[in-house]
Design an enzyme around this catalytic site. Structure first.
Site, PDB file in Angstrom:
ATOM      1  N   GLU A 157      53.097  45.979 -16.710  1.00  0.00           N
ATOM      2  CA  GLU A 157      52.659  46.703 -17.916  1.00  0.00           C
ATOM      3  C   GLU A 157      53.845  46.969 -18.839  1.00  0.00           C
ATOM      4  O   GLU A 157      53.714  46.949 -20.066  1.00  0.00           O
ATOM      5  CB  GLU A 157      51.943  48.004 -17.522  1.00  0.00           C
ATOM      6  CG  GLU A 157      50.543  47.698 -16.997  1.00  0.00           C
ATOM      7  CD  GLU A 157      49.984  48.708 -16.014  1.00  0.00           C
ATOM      8  OE1 GLU A 157      50.472  49.845 -15.938  1.00  0.00           O
ATOM      9  OE2 GLU A 157      49.034  48.335 -15.294  1.00  0.00           O
TER      10      GLU A 157
ATOM     11  N   LYS B 159      50.765  55.454 -12.682  1.00  0.00           N
ATOM     12  CA  LYS B 159      50.730  55.090 -14.115  1.00  0.00           C
ATOM     13  C   LYS B 159      50.621  56.364 -14.961  1.00  0.00           C
ATOM     14  O   LYS B 159      51.178  57.387 -14.572  1.00  0.00           O
ATOM     15  CB  LYS B 159      49.586  54.108 -14.388  1.00  0.00           C
ATOM     16  CG  LYS B 159      49.559  52.963 -13.382  1.00  0.00           C
ATOM     17  CD  LYS B 159      48.675  51.838 -13.815  1.00  0.00           C
ATOM     18  CE  LYS B 159      48.521  50.870 -12.657  1.00  0.00           C
ATOM     19  NZ  LYS B 159      48.081  49.564 -13.071  1.00  0.00           N
TER      20      LYS B 159
ATOM     21  N   GLU C 258      53.609  41.100  -7.752  1.00  0.00           N
ATOM     22  CA  GLU C 258      52.368  41.607  -8.334  1.00  0.00           C
ATOM     23  C   GLU C 258      51.829  40.579  -9.324  1.00  0.00           C
ATOM     24  O   GLU C 258      52.233  40.577 -10.503  1.00  0.00           O
ATOM     25  CB  GLU C 258      52.635  42.918  -9.074  1.00  0.00           C
ATOM     26  CG  GLU C 258      53.083  44.053  -8.192  1.00  0.00           C
ATOM     27  CD  GLU C 258      52.627  45.385  -8.767  1.00  0.00           C
ATOM     28  OE1 GLU C 258      51.900  46.113  -8.065  1.00  0.00           O
ATOM     29  OE2 GLU C 258      52.954  45.688  -9.919  1.00  0.00           O
TER      30      GLU C 258
ATOM     31  N   GLY D 200      44.701  45.839 -11.581  1.00  0.00           N
ATOM     32  CA  GLY D 200      43.656  46.622 -12.224  1.00  0.00           C
ATOM     33  C   GLY D 200      42.406  45.823 -12.543  1.00  0.00           C
ATOM     34  O   GLY D 200      41.564  46.263 -13.317  1.00  0.00           O
TER      35      GLY D 200
ATOM     36  N   GLY E  89      47.994  50.687  -7.362  1.00  0.00           N
ATOM     37  CA  GLY E  89      47.763  51.412  -8.609  1.00  0.00           C
ATOM     38  C   GLY E  89      46.541  52.303  -8.471  1.00  0.00           C
ATOM     39  O   GLY E  89      46.594  53.401  -7.912  1.00  0.00           O
TER      40      GLY E  89
ATOM     41  N   SER F 155      45.275  45.228  -7.046  1.00  0.00           N
ATOM     42  CA  SER F 155      43.943  45.601  -6.542  1.00  0.00           C
ATOM     43  C   SER F 155      43.910  45.792  -5.024  1.00  0.00           C
ATOM     44  O   SER F 155      42.951  45.384  -4.373  1.00  0.00           O
ATOM     45  CB  SER F 155      42.895  44.581  -7.002  1.00  0.00           C
ATOM     46  OG  SER F 155      42.800  44.598  -8.423  1.00  0.00           O
TER      47      SER F 155
ATOM     48  N   HIS G 115      57.704  46.558 -14.048  1.00  0.00           N
ATOM     49  CA  HIS G 115      56.250  46.485 -13.831  1.00  0.00           C
ATOM     50  C   HIS G 115      55.629  45.631 -14.942  1.00  0.00           C
ATOM     51  O   HIS G 115      56.088  45.668 -16.095  1.00  0.00           O
ATOM     52  CB  HIS G 115      55.651  47.894 -13.833  1.00  0.00           C
ATOM     53  CG  HIS G 115      54.223  47.914 -13.396  1.00  0.00           C
ATOM     54  ND1 HIS G 115      53.193  47.665 -14.270  1.00  0.00           N
ATOM     55  CD2 HIS G 115      53.667  48.107 -12.189  1.00  0.00           C
ATOM     56  CE1 HIS G 115      52.045  47.721 -13.599  1.00  0.00           C
ATOM     57  NE2 HIS G 115      52.308  47.992 -12.333  1.00  0.00           N
TER      58      HIS G 115
ATOM     59  N   ASN H 153      51.597  53.735  -7.507  1.00  0.00           N
ATOM     60  CA  ASN H 153      51.984  53.845  -8.918  1.00  0.00           C
ATOM     61  C   ASN H 153      50.842  54.553  -9.647  1.00  0.00           C
ATOM     62  O   ASN H 153      49.782  53.971  -9.849  1.00  0.00           O
ATOM     63  CB  ASN H 153      52.203  52.433  -9.489  1.00  0.00           C
ATOM     64  CG  ASN H 153      52.408  52.441 -10.993  1.00  0.00           C
ATOM     65  OD1 ASN H 153      52.705  53.475 -11.583  1.00  0.00           O
ATOM     66  ND2 ASN H 153      52.240  51.284 -11.607  1.00  0.00           N
TER      67      ASN H 153
HETATM   68  C1  PEP Z   1      49.976  48.445 -10.106  1.00  0.00           C
HETATM   69  O1  PEP Z   1      49.830  49.196 -11.035  1.00  0.00           O
HETATM   70  O2  PEP Z   1      51.135  48.148  -9.745  1.00  0.00           O
HETATM   71  C2  PEP Z   1      48.791  47.896  -9.429  1.00  0.00           C
HETATM   72  C3  PEP Z   1      48.973  47.008  -8.488  1.00  0.00           C
HETATM   73  O3  PEP Z   1      47.572  48.354  -9.851  1.00  0.00           O
HETATM   74  P1  PEP Z   1      46.136  48.133  -9.132  1.00  0.00           P
HETATM   75  O4  PEP Z   1      46.333  48.461  -7.674  1.00  0.00           O
HETATM   76  O5  PEP Z   1      45.220  49.117  -9.803  1.00  0.00           O
HETATM   77  O6  PEP Z   1      45.760  46.729  -9.337  1.00  0.00           O
END
Ligand code: PEP
Length: 259
Positions: free
Chosen positions: A99, A12, A169, A175, A236, A215, A97, A10
């Site tokens: 966000e 973003k 998630e 993040g 991400g 992460s 998601h 992703n």
């Molecule tokens: C995401 O945006 O779905 C995500 C898991 O981000 P990150 O890997 O940066 O934590």
């Protein structure tokens, strides 16, 4: 059914068209041509064409959109419909998601409508669920993720022939550099899988891969991918760097060999 491992990125609101092209220049040569995991990226909408043009022919890399509206067209300034995304070449749509849920106030109702729109348009939805830190501390993990899953089960149940993906998630791991342990992931995935079985039957439940996201990095990807019920990862930050994402894809290939 043969084992599937899905490695999804992703991006973003990162990698505009020219950077999306450069990403594939770095990523494609690092991939084995066959035999690896399924690969999927979600660029920002304006980079969709660049990603479709620049992705390698082999191994295949699917390209999806990060969001869709549930209506097909109309007065919805700034929105993109599932039909339009499909017509533009996307095969997948990220839905729910955290966000989107947190920053754009999307609730389970909107998520349910988006999943129905994606499936109706022939897009494969990647449906995200996950609890916040506060909810985890209050020991509400199961209640929250099952509530989010229940909002889409009706649609998944009435479209048994359509492909879909889920992602667990935990919001506190996105993040932040905090990662769920493989045991945490296995526990949550087990809860989701049990509900899928109960609602949709064994065959349909087994056909829905559940990815872990939060992460994921080259150094922790393999242990997460080897956890029970983890069928892939949604990445991400580490999906923005071709070298890191290629190493996570390599972890996917190793997990396939070890399963
Ligand atoms: C995401 O945006 O779905 C995500 C898991 O981000 P990150 O890997 O940066 O934590």
């Amino acid at each position: 059914m043969s084992r599937r491992i899905v490695i999804a990125g992703n991006w973003k609101m990162n990698l505009p068209p020219q950077e999306a092209r450069s990403f594939f220049q770095g990523f494609s040569p690092r991939l084995p041509p066959v035999g690896g995991p399924e690969l999927l990226v979600f660029p920002p909408s304006l980079s969709l064409f660049a990603a479709l043009e620049a992705r390698p022919a082999r191994p295949p890399v699917a390209v999806g959109v990060q969001n869709i509206h549930w209506e097909a067209r109309g007065a919805f300034t700034g929105e993109v419909s599932a039909d339009m995304a499909r017509d533009a070449g996307a095969s997948h749509a990220l839905v729910g998601h955290s966000e989107r849920r947190q920053l754009f106030q999307e609730g389970n109702d909107e998520v349910g409508r988006k999943v129905a729109a994606a499936l109706g348009a022939g897009l494969i939805p990647l449906i995200c669920v996950g609890e916040t830190l506060q909810e985890r501390r209050a020991q509400r993990v199961e209640e929250i993720i099952l509530g989010q899953l229940d909002a889409v089960l009706g649609t998944l149940g009435t479209t048994p022939e359509r492909e879909a993906l889920l992602a667990y998630e935990p919001v506190w791991a996105i993040g932040t550099g905090e990662t769920a342990t493989p045991e945490d992931a296995a526990q949550a995935h087990g809860v989701l899988r049990a509900r899928l079985r109960e609602a949709l039957g064994d065959a349909r439940a087994a056909s829905l891969p559940i990815l872990y996201g939060g992460s994921v990095k080259p150094d922790n990807a393999l242990e997460l991918l080897l956890a029970p019920e983890v069928d892939g990862v949604l990445v991400g930050g580490a999906s923005l760097d071709p070298g890191s994402f290629a190493r996570i894809a390599e972890a996917g290939a190793q997990a396939l060999l070890r399963h």
